[in-house]
Design a protein around this motif. Sequence first.
Motif, mmCIF file in Angstrom:
data_model
loop_
_atom_site.group_PDB
_atom_site.id
_atom_site.type_symbol
_atom_site.label_atom_id
_atom_site.label_comp_id
_atom_site.label_asym_id
_atom_site.label_seq_id
_atom_site.Cartn_x
_atom_site.Cartn_y
_atom_site.Cartn_z
ATOM 1 N N ASP A 50 0.904 -1.251 -0.015
ATOM 2 C CA ASP A 50 -0.097 -0.034 -0.117
ATOM 3 C C ASP A 50 0.901 1.415 -0.056
ATOM 4 O O ASP A 50 0.497 2.323 -0.642
ATOM 5 C CB ASP A 50 -0.954 0.171 1.069
ATOM 6 N N LEU A 51 2.004 1.379 0.781
ATOM 7 C CA LEU A 51 2.918 2.283 0.995
ATOM 8 C C LEU A 51 3.374 2.560 -0.634
ATOM 9 O O LEU A 51 3.580 3.767 -1.014
ATOM 10 C CB LEU A 51 4.107 2.204 1.906
ATOM 11 N N GLN A 52 4.036 1.571 -1.311
ATOM 12 C CA GLN A 52 4.810 1.578 -2.520
ATOM 13 C C GLN A 52 3.570 2.185 -3.515
ATOM 14 O O GLN A 52 3.960 2.939 -4.391
ATOM 15 C CB GLN A 52 5.057 0.387 -2.893
ATOM 16 N N ARG A 53 2.309 1.879 -3.542
ATOM 17 C CA ARG A 53 1.249 2.407 -4.128
ATOM 18 C C ARG A 53 1.221 3.793 -4.293
ATOM 19 O O ARG A 53 0.959 4.651 -4.987
ATOM 20 C CB ARG A 53 -0.082 1.733 -4.129
ATOM 21 N N GLN A 54 1.080 4.136 -2.969
ATOM 22 C CA GLN A 54 0.890 5.662 -2.688
ATOM 23 C C GLN A 54 1.813 6.317 -2.969
ATOM 24 O O GLN A 54 1.804 7.569 -3.589
ATOM 25 C CB GLN A 54 0.832 6.106 -1.088
ATOM 26 N N MET A 55 3.332 5.838 -2.850
ATOM 27 C CA MET A 55 4.520 6.614 -3.492
ATOM 28 C C MET A 55 4.680 6.893 -4.907
ATOM 29 O O MET A 55 5.100 7.718 -5.335
ATOM 30 C CB MET A 55 5.798 5.617 -3.062
ATOM 31 N N LYS A 56 4.078 5.613 -5.565
ATOM 32 C CA LYS A 56 3.997 5.703 -6.978
ATOM 33 C C LYS A 56 2.931 6.807 -7.330
ATOM 34 O O LYS A 56 3.378 7.594 -8.440
ATOM 35 C CB LYS A 56 3.521 4.491 -7.737
ATOM 36 N N GLU A 57 1.915 6.803 -6.817
ATOM 37 C CA GLU A 57 0.869 7.848 -7.035
ATOM 38 C C GLU A 57 1.443 9.178 -6.705
ATOM 39 O O GLU A 57 1.219 10.183 -7.582
ATOM 40 C CB GLU A 57 -0.418 7.598 -6.070
ATOM 41 N N MET A 58 2.124 9.408 -5.723
ATOM 42 C CA MET A 58 2.747 10.851 -5.390
ATOM 43 C C MET A 58 3.792 11.248 -6.500
ATOM 44 O O MET A 58 3.785 12.303 -6.948
ATOM 45 C CB MET A 58 3.252 10.670 -4.186
ATOM 46 N N ALA A 59 4.565 10.275 -6.926
ATOM 47 C CA ALA A 59 5.729 10.368 -7.768
ATOM 48 C C ALA A 59 5.091 10.833 -9.139
ATOM 49 O O ALA A 59 5.375 11.764 -9.785
ATOM 50 C CB ALA A 59 6.606 9.310 -7.943
ATOM 51 N N SER A 60 4.011 10.023 -9.358
ATOM 52 C CA SER A 60 3.270 10.467 -10.633
ATOM 53 C C SER A 60 2.631 11.715 -10.802
ATOM 54 O O SER A 60 2.666 12.597 -11.513
ATOM 55 C CB SER A 60 2.192 9.305 -10.874
ATOM 56 N N LEU A 61 2.022 12.274 -9.448
ATOM 57 C CA LEU A 61 1.705 13.486 -9.396
ATOM 58 C C LEU A 61 2.683 14.564 -9.506
ATOM 59 O O LEU A 61 2.337 15.662 -10.164
ATOM 60 C CB LEU A 61 0.817 13.901 -8.206
ATOM 61 N N VAL A 62 3.728 14.221 -8.779
ATOM 62 C CA VAL A 62 4.761 15.255 -8.911
ATOM 63 C C VAL A 62 5.386 15.471 -10.373
ATOM 64 O O VAL A 62 5.761 16.684 -10.779
ATOM 65 C CB VAL A 62 6.072 14.890 -8.122
ATOM 66 N N HIS A 63 5.478 14.212 -11.020
ATOM 67 C CA HIS A 63 5.936 14.260 -12.438
ATOM 68 C C HIS A 63 5.108 15.141 -13.193
ATOM 69 O O HIS A 63 5.516 15.944 -13.951
ATOM 70 C CB HIS A 63 6.121 12.711 -13.062
ATOM 71 N N ALA A 64 3.859 14.844 -13.017
ATOM 72 C CA ALA A 64 2.755 15.600 -13.977
ATOM 73 C C ALA A 64 2.648 17.072 -13.511
ATOM 74 O O ALA A 64 2.750 17.865 -14.738
ATOM 75 C CB ALA A 64 1.246 15.093 -13.410
ATOM 76 N N GLY A 65 3.076 17.341 -12.388
ATOM 77 C CA GLY A 65 3.082 18.893 -11.934
ATOM 78 C C GLY A 65 4.351 19.514 -12.690
ATOM 79 O O GLY A 65 4.197 20.728 -13.174
ATOM 80 N N ALA A 66 5.544 18.688 -12.600
ATOM 81 C CA ALA A 66 6.563 19.360 -13.094
ATOM 82 C C ALA A 66 6.381 19.355 -14.794
ATOM 83 O O ALA A 66 6.863 20.473 -15.263
ATOM 84 C CB ALA A 66 7.734 18.227 -12.982
ATOM 85 N N GLU A 67 5.727 18.577 -15.414
ATOM 86 C CA GLU A 67 5.717 18.602 -16.725
ATOM 87 C C GLU A 67 4.736 19.774 -17.298
ATOM 88 O O GLU A 67 5.003 20.533 -18.117
ATOM 89 C CB GLU A 67 4.787 17.303 -17.275
ATOM 90 N N ALA A 68 3.708 20.056 -16.299
ATOM 91 C CA ALA A 68 2.600 21.120 -16.467
ATOM 92 C C ALA A 68 3.430 22.383 -16.371
ATOM 93 O O ALA A 68 3.247 23.440 -17.346
ATOM 94 C CB ALA A 68 1.430 21.175 -15.653
#
Length: 201
Positions: A179-197
């Motif tokens: 569950d923690l790994q899934r949350q970290m992936k989701e957070m990384a994905s959000l951070v990456h999407a924010g950086a791209e935007a």
Amino acid sequence: MDFAQARIVEQGNSLHVTHGDDSRLYVEFTNEAIHQTFLSEEAGRPIFKDVPHVRIHFPGDRTKQIFRPVKFQDDYQGPADPVRFPRQWAAFQAQAEQIQDGTPIEQWGPLTKSQAMELKSMHIHTVEQLAGIADNNLTWMGSRELREKAIAWLKQADDGKHAMHLQGELEKRDAVIEDLQRQMKEMASLVHAGAEAKAKK
């Protein structure tokens, strides 16, 4: 042969009375129709009254059993029967089947159906009762080996219980990590999407 003897045990600042191990006994409460002589003579016809009785079998012993009216008061021999055997008494009051604690003998793998029926005819209804039979009651062929099998099976089941508990704890830990790994992936994905935007601006 009587019940397991009472012992006084000191626990902290208080004393407790224990009664040995009655869990191996097969205990059954029944209502027996008892003829009431005086009332019958008075009425000029047979009068009966239902009186609760207790039947106590000693597993493996075909000859010895106790059958008597239920004892409702504590005395020098021990507590009242409903206190001593509360589960069976509650089942009797609820008119339910009075099942003994433990693994039903017919559910135990090493036995055939006919062997299970034979054991039940000797008032051995659970694997725990079979394991607890006294040496002097091991009177039928193969009884000692069967008792040893039951003892070994119960020990293995007890050991397995600890292993299953440990396995359950490990599975919980793995689920938390996943569950923690899934949350970290989701957070990384959000951070990456924010950086791209941000980069596109």
